[in-house]
Design an enzyme around this catalytic site. Structure first.
Site, PDB file in Angstrom:
ATOM      1  CB  CYS A 229      -0.904   0.553   1.489  1.00  0.00           C
ATOM      2  SG  CYS A 229      -2.652  -0.661   1.196  1.00  0.00           S
ATOM      3  CB  CYS A 400      13.910   5.655  -3.094  1.00  0.00           C
ATOM      4  SG  CYS A 400      14.467   5.101  -1.272  1.00  0.00           S
TER       5      CYS A 400
END
Length: 443
Positions: A229, A400
């Site tokens: 998710c 990231c």
């Protein structure tokens, strides 16, 4: 004290005891009259009123069905996007005993899809937040919390006292573990999963006759193919629909709607976009050669508890520990030695997916994903098509979201493209926001 006075005291106590007995009998009679002329009732009058509109639905079995729910013990593993709606509707329906396994804390990013929690509960354990909300919803529901991460070491301590298990977790590793333990304990599992705008649910090991999760998926997904998710996103109402459907399946099992004679294994798939669709697929029965529920199982209580079954390795968990300490920068080091410098003799490569990058990014950075880097042949010329300024000796800092994918990208750039001066930022873009620039948006 004389014998005569003792006799007098004893007589007085006897009279008082008789009076208390009569008062107790009168109170019992008043309670019977209050409950009605039908004698002992299986529930309080308040519960009759609370569940009345549910009991008059024919499929529920009326009063006897409600009594079944009142005595039922249901364990929910995961109080997140699936677990929250499932818990709400099961508690509302009158399940007498609910268990919640979850060691995570409530975060603000949870609230759009986990309606049991609210802003005031941010930072609290999810299981405690859920218990508080459910107790307000239905004070007749007893709730036990397990603020632990489910593992092979504790699953056999938690599962035995529960009638039904709801798997509301979000990883294949957890699903294999829950299914394996349930089979060994003879428990039925309602399992759901969801991501983005779609998901699926099934029932495993019904009445201990299979099939189990391994019958459906004997081979685990490829490493890196499972999107979480956090990285893939999820639309709250879509995951909520799946959680509610899990509650419906749980109630059908507890009401006795499903029997060994009529139950057929299935896989139900839901999609919320572009039009809402629901498809049901018939699945095969238990596989005789299944390692867990088959005729000659090798996955047993002893092999699970001993740690012999390596769930993480079996599910192909990605090894992110691929860099040395010298190949990593803290957010503060990145800011001081690179980003704050007027003369920027380096490149910052952001390897988040494009959609993430467009939400928020540092100006002047380049964007390529780990997958794109991995699929390239490995020539510097190929890389220069995307990052024209890059050279073999140029300093490159990889960024990231959390500092995981950046490690993989750094390794690829050094090993495949033979770039010498590549380092990543520990904790990623979010660490930079926390430590350096909290005015940037988190998502």
């Amino acid at each position: 004290m004389t014998g005569e006075s003792l006799d007098g005291s004893l007589h007085a106590l006897t009279i008082e005891l008789d009076a208390l007995r009569r008062e107790n009998a009168n109170l019992k009679q008043q309670l019977k009259e209050k409950d009605g002329a039908c004698g002992e009732l299986p529930m309080s009058l308040e519960e009759f009123q609370r569940y009345g509109r549910q009991m008059i639905v024919g499929e529920t079995g009326g009063l006897s069905g409600q009594v079944k729910l009142r005595s039922a013990r249901v364990l929910i593993v995961g109080a997140g996007g699936l677990g929250c709606p499932a818990l709400q509707y099961l508690a509302g329906a009158g399940i007498g005993h609910l268990g919640i396994v979850d060691n995570d804390v409530v975060e603000e990013s949870n609230l759009h899809r986990q309606p049991l929690h609210d802003t005031s509960k941010v930072g609290l354990l999810k299981c405690d937040s859920a218990k508080e909300a459910l107790s307000r919803l239905n004070p007749y529901c007893s709730i036990k919390t397990y603020p632990v991460r489910l593992s092979y070491a504790n699953a056999f301590e938690i599962f035995p006292s529960w009638d039904l298990i709801l798997d509301c977790t979000d990883s294949p590793m957890s699903r294999y573990l829950i299914s394996d333990v349930a089979v060994n304990l003879g428990k039925t599992v309602v399992s759901g999963s969801g991501l983005g705008t779609e998901g699926q649910l099934s029932i495993y090991n019904f009445e201990n006759k299979g099939p189990c999760y391994r019958c459906f998926y004997p081979i685990p997904p490829r490493p890196g193919s499972v999107v979480s998710c956090q990285s893939g996103g999820v639309l709250g109402p879509c995951i909520g629909v799946l959680g509610i459907m899990m509650a419906v399946e749980a109630l059908k099992i507890l009401f006795g709607i499903y029997t060994l004679e009529n139950f057929k294994p299935f896989l139900m798939q839901y999609s919320g976009f572009p039009y809402q669709t629901l498809r049901m697929f018939k699945m095969r029965n238990r596989k005789q050669g299944c390692l867990c529920c088959g005729d000659n199982p090798t996955i047993t209580k002893s092999t699970i508890e001993s740690g012999h079954i390596k769930y993480e390795a079996f599910c192909g968990a990605i090894n992110y520990d691929v860099l040395s300490k010298d190949e990593r920068l803290s957010a503060s080091e990145f800011e001081a030695n690179y980003w704050s410098q007027k003369e920027r003799g380096f490149v910052c490569l952001d390897v988040r997916p494009r959609l993430h990058y467009e939400i928020s990014h540092l100006p002047g950075t380049y964007n390529m994903t780990v997958k794109e880097l991995d699929e390239m042949e490995g020539s510097i010329e190929e890389l220069q098509k995307h990052i024209p300024v890059i050279t073999p000796d140029l300093d490159i800092v990889v960024l990231c979201r959390y500092g995981n994918d950046s490690r993989l990208a750094t390794r690829i750039l050094k090993d495949k493209f033979k770039l010498r001066n590549v380092r990543d930022v520990k904790g990623g873009y979010f660490a930079y926001i926390d430590e350096i620039n909290p005015s940037l948006p988190k998502y």
